[in-house]
Design a protein around this motif. Structure first.
Motif, PDB file in Angstrom:
ATOM      1  N   MET A   1      11.817  -9.166  -3.482  1.00 38.67           N
ATOM      2  CA  MET A   1      12.227  -8.402  -2.289  1.00 38.67           C
ATOM      3  C   MET A   1      11.104  -8.456  -1.259  1.00 38.67           C
ATOM      4  SD  MET A   1      13.047  -4.319  -1.958  1.00 38.67           S
ATOM      5  CE  MET A   1      11.327  -3.948  -2.284  1.00 38.67           C
ATOM      6  N   ASN A   2      11.378  -9.120  -0.137  1.00 37.07           N
ATOM      7  CA  ASN A   2      10.365  -9.239   0.903  1.00 37.07           C
ATOM      8  C   ASN A   2      11.037  -9.081   2.261  1.00 37.07           C
ATOM      9  OD1 ASN A   2       7.880  -9.632   2.081  1.00 37.07           O
ATOM     10  ND2 ASN A   2       8.018 -11.864   2.013  1.00 37.07           N
ATOM     11  N   MET A   3      11.607  -7.915   2.492  1.00 33.30           N
ATOM     12  CA  MET A   3      12.355  -7.654   3.721  1.00 33.30           C
ATOM     13  C   MET A   3      11.444  -7.402   4.906  1.00 33.30           C
ATOM     14  SD  MET A   3      15.287  -5.062   2.304  1.00 33.30           S
ATOM     15  CE  MET A   3      16.013  -4.902   3.946  1.00 33.30           C
ATOM     16  N   PHE A   4      10.191  -7.051   4.651  1.00 38.20           N
ATOM     17  CA  PHE A   4       9.326  -6.577   5.719  1.00 38.20           C
ATOM     18  C   PHE A   4       8.107  -7.481   5.886  1.00 38.20           C
ATOM     19  CE2 PHE A   4      11.566  -2.957   3.938  1.00 38.20           C
ATOM     20  CZ  PHE A   4      12.096  -2.345   5.075  1.00 38.20           C
ATOM     21  N   THR A   5       7.857  -7.885   7.117  1.00 37.09           N
ATOM     22  CA  THR A   5       6.651  -8.632   7.444  1.00 37.09           C
ATOM     23  C   THR A   5       5.495  -7.648   7.611  1.00 37.09           C
ATOM     24  OG1 THR A   5       7.031  -8.471   9.828  1.00 37.09           O
ATOM     25  CG2 THR A   5       8.064 -10.320   8.660  1.00 37.09           C
ATOM     26  N   GLY A   6       4.320  -8.190   7.784  1.00 36.77           N
ATOM     27  CA  GLY A   6       3.170  -7.326   8.033  1.00 36.77           C
ATOM     28  C   GLY A   6       3.357  -6.491   9.290  1.00 36.77           C
ATOM     29  N   ASP A   7       3.962  -7.085  10.306  1.00 33.40           N
ATOM     30  CA  ASP A   7       4.221  -6.347  11.544  1.00 33.40           C
ATOM     31  C   ASP A   7       5.227  -5.225  11.320  1.00 33.40           C
ATOM     32  OD1 ASP A   7       3.868  -6.058  14.447  1.00 33.40           O
ATOM     33  OD2 ASP A   7       5.970  -6.696  14.557  1.00 33.40           O
ATOM     34  N   ASP A   8       6.241  -5.488  10.489  1.00 34.52           N
ATOM     35  CA  ASP A   8       7.225  -4.451  10.165  1.00 34.52           C
ATOM     36  C   ASP A   8       6.557  -3.271   9.469  1.00 34.52           C
ATOM     37  OD1 ASP A   8       9.358  -5.921  11.174  1.00 34.52           O
ATOM     38  OD2 ASP A   8       9.700  -6.948   9.270  1.00 34.52           O
ATOM     39  N   ARG A   9       5.709  -3.575   8.526  1.00 33.16           N
ATOM     40  CA  ARG A   9       5.036  -2.488   7.789  1.00 33.16           C
ATOM     41  C   ARG A   9       4.125  -1.679   8.704  1.00 33.16           C
ATOM     42  NH1 ARG A   9       5.014  -6.655   3.880  1.00 33.16           N
ATOM     43  NH2 ARG A   9       2.901  -7.287   4.429  1.00 33.16           N
ATOM     44  N   ARG A  10       3.489  -2.363   9.654  1.00 33.13           N
ATOM     45  CA  ARG A  10       2.639  -1.640  10.614  1.00 33.13           C
ATOM     46  C   ARG A  10       3.471  -0.706  11.482  1.00 33.13           C
ATOM     47  NH1 ARG A  10      -0.225  -6.484  10.551  1.00 33.13           N
ATOM     48  NH2 ARG A  10       1.055  -7.371  12.230  1.00 33.13           N
ATOM     49  N   LYS A  11       4.646  -1.152  11.893  1.00 29.81           N
ATOM     50  CA  LYS A  11       5.517  -0.299  12.704  1.00 29.81           C
ATOM     51  C   LYS A  11       5.929   0.958  11.935  1.00 29.81           C
ATOM     52  CE  LYS A  11       7.546  -3.974  15.560  1.00 29.81           C
ATOM     53  NZ  LYS A  11       8.788  -4.739  15.868  1.00 29.81           N
ATOM     54  N   ILE A  12       6.257   0.789  10.673  1.00 29.20           N
ATOM     55  CA  ILE A  12       6.636   1.941   9.855  1.00 29.20           C
ATOM     56  C   ILE A  12       5.441   2.857   9.642  1.00 29.20           C
ATOM     57  CG2 ILE A  12       7.427   2.639   7.559  1.00 29.20           C
ATOM     58  CD1 ILE A  12       9.124   0.057   7.531  1.00 29.20           C
ATOM     59  N   HIS A  13       4.275   2.267   9.397  1.00 26.16           N
ATOM     60  CA  HIS A  13       3.043   3.049   9.247  1.00 26.16           C
ATOM     61  C   HIS A  13       2.758   3.861  10.504  1.00 26.16           C
ATOM     62  CE1 HIS A  13      -1.344   3.583   9.589  1.00 26.16           C
ATOM     63  NE2 HIS A  13      -1.329   3.744   8.274  1.00 26.16           N
ATOM     64  N   ASP A  14       2.886   3.216  11.656  1.00 25.86           N
ATOM     65  CA  ASP A  14       2.630   3.907  12.927  1.00 25.86           C
ATOM     66  C   ASP A  14       3.652   5.016  13.165  1.00 25.86           C
ATOM     67  OD1 ASP A  14       0.521   2.207  13.328  1.00 25.86           O
ATOM     68  OD2 ASP A  14       1.569   0.899  14.756  1.00 25.86           O
ATOM     69  N   ALA A  15       4.908   4.770  12.764  1.00 31.75           N
ATOM     70  CA  ALA A  15       5.943   5.797  12.927  1.00 31.75           C
ATOM     71  C   ALA A  15       5.628   7.029  12.086  1.00 31.75           C
ATOM     72  CB  ALA A  15       7.305   5.229  12.547  1.00 31.75           C
ATOM     73  N   VAL A  16       5.142   6.811  10.873  1.00 25.70           N
ATOM     74  CA  VAL A  16       4.759   7.936  10.002  1.00 25.70           C
ATOM     75  C   VAL A  16       3.608   8.715  10.629  1.00 25.70           C
ATOM     76  CG1 VAL A  16       3.813   8.586   7.760  1.00 25.70           C
ATOM     77  CG2 VAL A  16       5.587   6.826   7.893  1.00 25.70           C
ATOM     78  N   GLN A  17       2.604   8.008  11.094  1.00 27.10           N
ATOM     79  CA  GLN A  17       1.457   8.698  11.698  1.00 27.10           C
ATOM     80  C   GLN A  17       1.865   9.492  12.936  1.00 27.10           C
ATOM     81  OE1 GLN A  17      -1.805   5.925  12.330  1.00 27.10           O
ATOM     82  NE2 GLN A  17      -2.661   6.533  10.354  1.00 27.10           N
ATOM     83  N   ALA A  18       2.706   8.905  13.773  1.00 27.23           N
ATOM     84  CA  ALA A  18       3.148   9.589  14.993  1.00 27.23           C
ATOM     85  C   ALA A  18       3.943  10.847  14.648  1.00 27.23           C
ATOM     86  CB  ALA A  18       3.990   8.648  15.851  1.00 27.23           C
ATOM     87  N   ALA A  19       4.795  10.745  13.627  1.00 29.00           N
ATOM     88  CA  ALA A  19       5.599  11.903  13.232  1.00 29.00           C
ATOM     89  C   ALA A  19       4.723  13.000  12.630  1.00 29.00           C
ATOM     90  CB  ALA A  19       6.666  11.476  12.232  1.00 29.00           C
ATOM     91  N   GLU A  20       3.749  12.608  11.829  1.00 27.81           N
ATOM     92  CA  GLU A  20       2.922  13.595  11.130  1.00 27.81           C
ATOM     93  C   GLU A  20       1.896  14.263  12.039  1.00 27.81           C
ATOM     94  OE1 GLU A  20       3.160  11.794   6.579  1.00 27.81           O
ATOM     95  OE2 GLU A  20       1.273  11.694   7.683  1.00 27.81           O
ATOM     96  N   ARG A  21       1.598  13.654  13.183  1.00 23.43           N
ATOM     97  CA  ARG A  21       0.681  14.305  14.117  1.00 23.43           C
ATOM     98  C   ARG A  21       1.287  15.585  14.699  1.00 23.43           C
ATOM     99  NH1 ARG A  21      -1.305   9.006  15.516  1.00 23.43           N
ATOM    100  NH2 ARG A  21       0.425   8.670  16.997  1.00 23.43           N
ATOM    101  N   ARG A  22       2.607  15.682  14.650  1.00 27.15           N
ATOM    102  CA  ARG A  22       3.281  16.846  15.231  1.00 27.15           C
ATOM    103  C   ARG A  22       3.585  17.941  14.215  1.00 27.15           C
ATOM    104  NH1 ARG A  22       8.499  15.190  17.033  1.00 27.15           N
ATOM    105  NH2 ARG A  22       8.414  13.340  15.719  1.00 27.15           N
ATOM    106  N   THR A  23       3.239  17.701  12.958  1.00 27.10           N
ATOM    107  CA  THR A  23       3.635  18.639  11.911  1.00 27.10           C
ATOM    108  C   THR A  23       2.633  18.649  10.761  1.00 27.10           C
ATOM    109  OG1 THR A  23       5.355  19.097  10.249  1.00 27.10           O
ATOM    110  CG2 THR A  23       5.048  16.813  10.886  1.00 27.10           C
ATOM    111  N   THR A  24       2.682  19.705   9.990  1.00 26.45           N
ATOM    112  CA  THR A  24       1.859  19.756   8.775  1.00 26.45           C
ATOM    113  C   THR A  24       2.574  19.092   7.606  1.00 26.45           C
ATOM    114  OG1 THR A  24       2.762  21.943   8.248  1.00 26.45           O
ATOM    115  CG2 THR A  24       0.669  21.873   9.455  1.00 26.45           C
ATOM    116  N   GLY A  25       3.795  18.620   7.835  1.00 22.60           N
ATOM    117  CA  GLY A  25       4.549  17.947   6.779  1.00 22.60           C
ATOM    118  C   GLY A  25       4.047  16.543   6.509  1.00 22.60           C
ATOM    119  N   GLU A  26       4.483  15.990   5.381  1.00 14.80           N
ATOM    120  CA  GLU A  26       4.108  14.637   4.979  1.00 14.80           C
ATOM    121  C   GLU A  26       5.376  13.838   4.720  1.00 14.80           C
ATOM    122  OE1 GLU A  26       0.994  13.245   4.636  1.00 14.80           O
ATOM    123  OE2 GLU A  26       0.171  15.082   5.517  1.00 14.80           O
TER     124      GLU A  26
END
Length: 215
Positions: A1-26
């Protein structure tokens, strides 16, 4: 299973960080090829194929007015049933065979159980305020499971995640898994920021922000 490129994983990583900056949730995104082996599908497919083949061999050409297989050694009939079982067994190991011979209810149960295990395996139950959310996609079953910790479940109404799950499934089906994950993460961040807003100077990143991929 290799659905995600390195760029895809970075986008998801950045989305998590952006979401978590607004909340104490994980928020923890995760994708797996399947939630169980479903070995019963192989046996059911083998049995069904063998039974159908045996029935076909025993009834073939009966319309000619005689039992067509009387002139043949019974071992050929047995061999045909054995070969049919082997082919059915193989078919039952493929995704299409598993989906055909395993009920939707059993798949839903297995995905839920796998998500519950992942919730503890990856430490979502250890967040300081009980505000971890797991977003898990299981490809074989074509299902998405969202699990939230107790503090979140105490504040959000039942059915909160239903639309998010359907949107993710549609995005994956349409070949846009990265976008689907990012949208789901953003929506979780929106909900968490309402109930658990970030505290300036006291918002530690308790869990890794990377997409978890199992092979």
């Amino acid at each position: 299973m290799n659905m995600f490129t390195g760029d895809d994983r970075r986008k998801i990583h950045d989305a998590v960080q952006a979401a978590e900056r607004r909340t104490t949730g994980e928020i923890v995104p995760m994708i797996i090829p399947s939630s169980a082996r479903y070995s019963e599908a192989r046996y059911l497919a083998g049995f069904a194929t063998s039974l159908l083949t045996l029935t076909a061999l025993l009834t073939w050409d009966q319309g000619w007015g005689h039992y067509a297989w009387q002139e043949h050694h019974p071992a050929w009939i047995v061999l045909g049933a054995v070969v049919a079982y082997a082919l059915g067994h193989l078919f039952g190991s493929w995704p299409v065979g598993i989906r055909l011979f395993v009920s939707k209810e059993r798949m839903a149960f297995k995905v839920r159980r796998r998500a519950e295990l992942a919730f503890y395996e990856h430490g979502l139950h250890k967040t300081r305020e009980g505000t971890g959310i797991l977003i898990m996609a299981s490809l074989l079953e074509r299902r998405v499971q969202v699990l939230a910790d107790k503090a979140i479940n105490e504040r959000v109404p039942p059915g909160t995640w239903d639309n998010l799950v359907q949107e993710m499934l549609q995005g994956i089906k349409d070949g846009r898994p990265t976008e689907a994950f990012c949208r789901a993460i953003t929506r979780c961040g929106d909900l968490l920021s309402q109930h658990f807003p970030a505290t300036p100077g006291d918002n530690p990143d308790e869990l890794a922000d990377d997409l978890i991929q199992e092979k």
